[in-house]
Enzyme design. Structure first.
Site, short mmCIF file in Angstrom:
data_model
loop_
_atom_site.label_atom_id
_atom_site.label_comp_id
_atom_site.label_asym_id
_atom_site.label_seq_id
_atom_site.Cartn_x
_atom_site.Cartn_y
_atom_site.Cartn_z
N GLU A 200 -1.20 -0.38 -6.18
CA GLU A 200 -1.39 -1.62 -5.43
C GLU A 200 -1.56 -2.77 -6.42
O GLU A 200 -2.66 -3.07 -6.87
CB GLU A 200 -2.61 -1.49 -4.52
N TYR B 91 2.23 4.88 -1.16
CA TYR B 91 1.70 6.10 -1.76
C TYR B 91 2.88 6.93 -2.27
O TYR B 91 3.80 7.24 -1.51
CB TYR B 91 0.98 6.97 -0.73
N HIS C 26 0.83 -1.21 0.00
CA HIS C 26 0.00 0.00 0.00
C HIS C 26 0.86 1.26 0.00
O HIS C 26 0.65 2.18 0.79
CB HIS C 26 -0.93 -0.01 1.22
N ASP D 125 -10.41 5.18 -6.85
CA ASP D 125 -10.23 4.11 -5.86
C ASP D 125 -10.68 2.83 -6.54
O ASP D 125 -11.61 2.15 -6.10
CB ASP D 125 -11.06 4.40 -4.60
#
Length: 343
Positions: free
Chosen positions: A305, A172, A170, A242
């Site tokens: 991801e 970023y 995960h 998302d």
């Protein structure tokens, strides 16, 4: 390769690898996570202590499992047998394998130093019945830094029973090094022409939709801000992305995505053998946490991801996330960082 270890708080450790160019990768045994990446500029989001991760957002940079994403109502069927895994009381669904899962574990680790690259190998056991999942699942996550500024992430899983396993990382990215700056001026190219629409609960509907010509189309490099400004029902329900994107190619030899900083001085080229990538554009609004002295702004980062698309346990067209005792799991993703002169 320089290697250093230090206390990260709460009994956890921070391990930093640095190549001859001064490029650094820092990882922690808290959740087998990436904490820092870069040379003069920090390229990823993160916190300065284990306590901050546990209090503010345990998923940032962490290894995610057993199953990344959401399982509707925590229910799935394997070989004709029904399973019920733990759900979030607020949503009624299972997120990222259950509460305080891989991201909250203390992983065992060893360091493997070589001339061309150095790795930190994390290991953990998810016991049979943990959060309702069948099988004793042994997991290895290897973080490697090469002399050529490549961060390679390899994940392996073995089980003694038929079970589900769909891990991811995960991370970023924000290539400005400043979480108070949005990623709107970053440019993204993505080798994908289909994505998975999701409902307001972020559960995939099962549809595989064409992205060409939509806000989800990055087949030609475009600024993320232009995509955020485009009118699109799927994008608008979250104020960003998302969503799982299905990759046209998924082999390590060919890039699947490229992210470029606003001034052109940093390019991250991602390649993977996973069939899809979930892109989340940190749609936190005003609720972003304080991070390294700054408040994280809306769209303050972007994830890559890599995984099988969430929902695969009920939508076979997405792929399979079942593994068996004689069918171990292994997947790799590479991030090649190219540092250039600013435009």
């Amino acid at each position: 390769m320089k290697i250093s270890e230090k206390d990260f708080g709460k009994g956890y450790h921070l391990i930093t690898l640095e190549n001859e160019h001064g490029f650094r990768l820092s990882v922690s045994d808290l959740g087998a996570r990436i904490v820092r990446l870069g040379k003069d500029t920090e390229l990823i989001l993160g916190f300065d202590s284990a306590e901050e991760y546990l209090e503010k957002d345990p998923y940032i940079g962490a290894s995610i499992g057993r199953t990344a994403g959401r399982i509707q109502h925590g229910h799935f069927t394997l070989a004709g047998k029904n399973y019920q895994v733990e759900t979030d009381p607020a949503t009624g669904h299972t997120l990222h394998g259950g509460p305080a899962s891989f991201e909250a574990k203390k992983w065992e680790y060893t360091i493997e130093d070589g001339e061309e690259e150095t790795s930190v190998l994390f290991k953990t056991l998810s016991p049979d019945g943990e959060y309702g999942f069948p099988g004793n699942l042994t997991v290895e996550v290897r973080y490697t830094l090469t002399k050529d500024n490549v961060w390679r992430l390899t994940t392996k899983g073995t089980t003694d029973q038929l079970t589900l396993f769909n891990p991811t990382n995960h991370v970023y990215f924000n290539l400005t090094g400043d979480p108070a700056q949005s990623i709107d001026e970053h440019t993204l190219w993505l080798n994908s022409d289909h994505f998975a629409p999701v409902g307001t609960d972020v559960l995939p509907t099962g549809e595989i939709a064409k992205s060409t010509g939509s806000a989800f189309d990055f087949q030609t490099p475009r600024k993320l801000g232009d995509a955020f400004a485009a009118s699109d029902e799927q994008k608008d329900q979250f104020g960003g992305f998302d969503h799982p994107f299905f990759l046209k190619e998924h082999i390590l030899e060919n890039p699947a995505a490229k992210l470029t900083s606003p001034d052109g001085s940093v390019e991250v080229e991602m390649s993977t053998d996973a069939p899809s990538v979930v892109i989340f554009s940190a749609n936190f609004g005003e609720d972003g946490p304080e991070m390294r002295g700054s408040k994280l702004v809306n769209h303050g980062g972007i994830t890559f991801e890599t995984q099988v698309a969430p929902g695969a346990e009920q939508f076979p067209d997405f792929g399979s996330i079942a593994i068996a005792p004689m069918q171990p799991f292994e997947s790799a993703t590479e991030f090649k960082i190219k540092l250039k002169e600013a435009n």
